[in-house]
Design a protein around this motif. Sequence first.
Motif, PDB file in Angstrom:
ATOM      1  N   PHE A   1       0.843  -1.194   0.000  1.00  0.00           N
ATOM      2  CA  PHE A   1       0.000   0.000   0.000  1.00  0.00           C
ATOM      3  C   PHE A   1       0.888   1.258   0.000  1.00  0.00           C
ATOM      4  O   PHE A   1       2.037   1.221  -0.423  1.00  0.00           O
ATOM      5  N   SER A   2       0.376   2.361   0.506  1.00  0.00           N
ATOM      6  CA  SER A   2       1.125   3.622   0.454  1.00  0.00           C
ATOM      7  C   SER A   2       2.137   3.739   1.583  1.00  0.00           C
ATOM      8  O   SER A   2       3.238   4.265   1.399  1.00  0.00           O
ATOM      9  N   ASN A   3       1.763   3.252   2.763  1.00  0.00           N
ATOM     10  CA  ASN A   3       2.617   3.457   3.937  1.00  0.00           C
ATOM     11  C   ASN A   3       3.089   2.156   4.572  1.00  0.00           C
ATOM     12  O   ASN A   3       3.556   2.156   5.713  1.00  0.00           O
ATOM     13  N   GLY A   4       2.963   1.064   3.881  1.00  0.00           N
ATOM     14  CA  GLY A   4       3.503  -0.193   4.384  1.00  0.00           C
ATOM     15  C   GLY A   4       4.981  -0.298   4.063  1.00  0.00           C
ATOM     16  O   GLY A   4       5.454   0.234   3.055  1.00  0.00           O
ATOM     17  N   TYR A   5       5.727  -0.969   4.900  1.00  0.00           N
ATOM     18  CA  TYR A   5       7.164  -1.107   4.681  1.00  0.00           C
ATOM     19  C   TYR A   5       7.671  -2.326   5.442  1.00  0.00           C
ATOM     20  O   TYR A   5       6.946  -2.963   6.196  1.00  0.00           O
ATOM     21  N   ALA A   6       8.953  -2.636   5.243  1.00  0.00           N
ATOM     22  CA  ALA A   6       9.608  -3.756   5.928  1.00  0.00           C
ATOM     23  C   ALA A   6      10.774  -3.217   6.743  1.00  0.00           C
ATOM     24  O   ALA A   6      11.348  -2.174   6.416  1.00  0.00           O
ATOM     25  N   TYR A   7      11.108  -3.928   7.803  1.00  0.00           N
ATOM     26  CA  TYR A   7      12.280  -3.579   8.593  1.00  0.00           C
ATOM     27  C   TYR A   7      12.877  -4.848   9.193  1.00  0.00           C
ATOM     28  O   TYR A   7      12.229  -5.909   9.192  1.00  0.00           O
TER      29      TYR A   7
ATOM     30  N   ARG B   1      -2.350   2.434  14.499  1.00  0.00           N
ATOM     31  CA  ARG B   1      -2.564   1.006  14.692  1.00  0.00           C
ATOM     32  C   ARG B   1      -2.050   0.247  13.474  1.00  0.00           C
ATOM     33  O   ARG B   1      -2.366   0.598  12.329  1.00  0.00           O
ATOM     34  N   LYS B   2      -1.222  -0.787  13.728  1.00  0.00           N
ATOM     35  CA  LYS B   2      -0.579  -1.493  12.621  1.00  0.00           C
ATOM     36  C   LYS B   2      -0.711  -3.010  12.784  1.00  0.00           C
ATOM     37  O   LYS B   2      -0.875  -3.514  13.897  1.00  0.00           O
ATOM     38  N   THR B   3      -0.626  -3.686  11.652  1.00  0.00           N
ATOM     39  CA  THR B   3      -0.576  -5.149  11.603  1.00  0.00           C
ATOM     40  C   THR B   3       0.712  -5.546  10.902  1.00  0.00           C
ATOM     41  O   THR B   3       1.089  -4.934   9.892  1.00  0.00           O
ATOM     42  N   SER B   4       1.400  -6.549  11.430  1.00  0.00           N
ATOM     43  CA  SER B   4       2.663  -6.964  10.809  1.00  0.00           C
ATOM     44  C   SER B   4       2.771  -8.479  10.784  1.00  0.00           C
ATOM     45  O   SER B   4       2.092  -9.183  11.530  1.00  0.00           O
TER      46      SER B   4
ATOM     47  N   GLU C   1      -5.042   1.533   6.119  1.00  0.00           N
ATOM     48  CA  GLU C   1      -4.898   1.205   4.706  1.00  0.00           C
ATOM     49  C   GLU C   1      -5.360  -0.219   4.427  1.00  0.00           C
ATOM     50  O   GLU C   1      -5.994  -0.477   3.407  1.00  0.00           O
ATOM     51  N   ALA C   2      -5.014  -1.123   5.339  1.00  0.00           N
ATOM     52  CA  ALA C   2      -5.405  -2.520   5.138  1.00  0.00           C
ATOM     53  C   ALA C   2      -6.918  -2.681   5.207  1.00  0.00           C
ATOM     54  O   ALA C   2      -7.501  -3.551   4.550  1.00  0.00           O
ATOM     55  N   GLU C   3      -7.572  -1.824   6.010  1.00  0.00           N
ATOM     56  CA  GLU C   3      -9.011  -1.956   6.204  1.00  0.00           C
ATOM     57  C   GLU C   3      -9.809  -1.054   5.277  1.00  0.00           C
ATOM     58  O   GLU C   3     -11.038  -1.006   5.366  1.00  0.00           O
ATOM     59  N   GLY C   4      -9.122  -0.343   4.394  1.00  0.00           N
ATOM     60  CA  GLY C   4      -9.822   0.598   3.536  1.00  0.00           C
ATOM     61  C   GLY C   4     -10.923  -0.041   2.719  1.00  0.00           C
ATOM     62  O   GLY C   4     -12.053   0.469   2.653  1.00  0.00           O
ATOM     63  N   ASP C   5     -10.649  -1.183   2.085  1.00  0.00           N
ATOM     64  CA  ASP C   5     -11.635  -1.829   1.230  1.00  0.00           C
ATOM     65  C   ASP C   5     -12.826  -2.333   2.026  1.00  0.00           C
ATOM     66  O   ASP C   5     -13.980  -2.152   1.633  1.00  0.00           O
TER      67      ASP C   5
END
Length: 548
Positions: free
Chosen positions: A215-221, A267-270, A289-293
Amino acid sequence: MHSLRTRITVMTVCVILASLMIVSVSSVFLIRKTEHRKTDQLLLLLCESGERNLDYYFTSVQKSVRNVASFAEADLDGTEDVRLARHVERVREYFDIMASRTNGVLTYYYRIDPAVSDTVKGFWYTDLDGEGFAEHEVTDITLYDTEDTSGLVWFTVPKFRGEAVWLPPYITDNLDVRVISYNVPIYWRGQFVGVVGIEVDYSTMAEQVDSIRLFSNGYAYVSDAEGKLFYHPRIDVTRLTEETMPEIPDGAVGESTFLEYTFEGVRKTSAWLPLSNGMRLNVTVPDSEAEGDWRVLIWTVVIIAAAVLAASGVFVMLYMRRITGPLEELTEAADRLDQGSYDLTLSYSGDDEVGRLTSTFQRLAGHMKTNITDLSKRAYVDALTSVRNKGAYSAYLEELQTRVDSAGRQTAFAIGVFDCDNLKLINDRFGHDKGDIYLKTASRLICLVFQHSPVFRIGGDEFAVVLQNEDYRNRDRLIHEFEIASEEKCAAAENEWEQVRVTLGIAVYDPAHDRAVNDVMRRADMAMYENKRERKKAGRTPLSISGG
């Protein structure tokens, strides 16, 4: 609210409202659950893809260093300076080959412990500009306390641990470059000689991690199991100290693959997966973003439900007429339904609310009749084997007796009684769950052979079958087929509780001697027990027929 029309209108609207609320809440729950699962799957897919890429990179480094370490230990023939110098040259040549075949190598080295030799130090090659490896002056280890693993980590940590080790990011000596490295200690006859290792550029790992986006603001670390950051695309980890390291959010660390936490008010999910170097690759996305749809879908469901409710209310208020006329008929029908009479015929068929209520009531009566009939059938089904139970057997014999009483000698049937051998032994030795498997296997075998006849479970380990029509005429063939099928089942079974051994006794109705159906049943039972005795003598399960 004395008006019957008003009361019925309000009641109908409330029923519709309740139904819509149940459907809407169920839809919201299912939509959210489905979308949450899709998000988890997408996170895991990205995590798996990144983990494969990083592990391929790390594994190639690890394999190269291990190969060099194996070569070095096999090549060592002493620690004297002359022998050691020749040994280092041979390792240098071999390491050059291995490093050239490994992607992303920034430096590679073989450092001899000063305690072994203060003359032969080893070698250190670097490739800082991507133009090829050039020899660099080795670090002067004598300036460090090699017993302190907080400094000169590429040398002190593997020496202290005595095993190969991946090191978390650190600034490499003299080059001022942040790296991660894989190092293996070298021993000769139990004596620590030195360390071989490869350092890879921290930025190479960062590029791999940065390519993972959702999505727009998802990333990895990348972090360790305790949540300590090794790389983060939005945090300059290289400038962090133990004091400035951000606090680990609650829920961001755990053994579960999927985690939920709040960071900086979001609030985030990983999802995370372990890397081969002991680190963790984490992929995270904001819930918004994940829950937008699914939020859009939920609002759509709510709006549609509200529209349906409004339309239904208007419809009920506009067309609630001519109700009292057929109410007496409906009341009488309700009384008959209460008395157990489900065959109702209502004359009112107007195309209005009362007409729909009348037809609905009539359908309800039909559904109730169907459901009660279905429940009655279920009452006659054995819960374990799904064949008919003893109650159904008694009812069937009563019905058969009625036919015999009316048709007499023209009725042709036979009764077979089956007894499952060794059920108690199976239960005692392997447990009742295996005994249940034994019974279900026996039931399926009986139903398979006598598929045109009703099969009943009449006791703990006893079954019965009533043979009529085609199965009655072919009973001798079916008995033979049952014996063969039973033997094949036993031969193919891998476990004792799957080795179905069933004793069968069959009795054919003889109007000259049998005054009742129960007489045939008793003769079949006696034939079965006689077969059991024969089996004990012959060592197998014989099958015989009593009468006919």
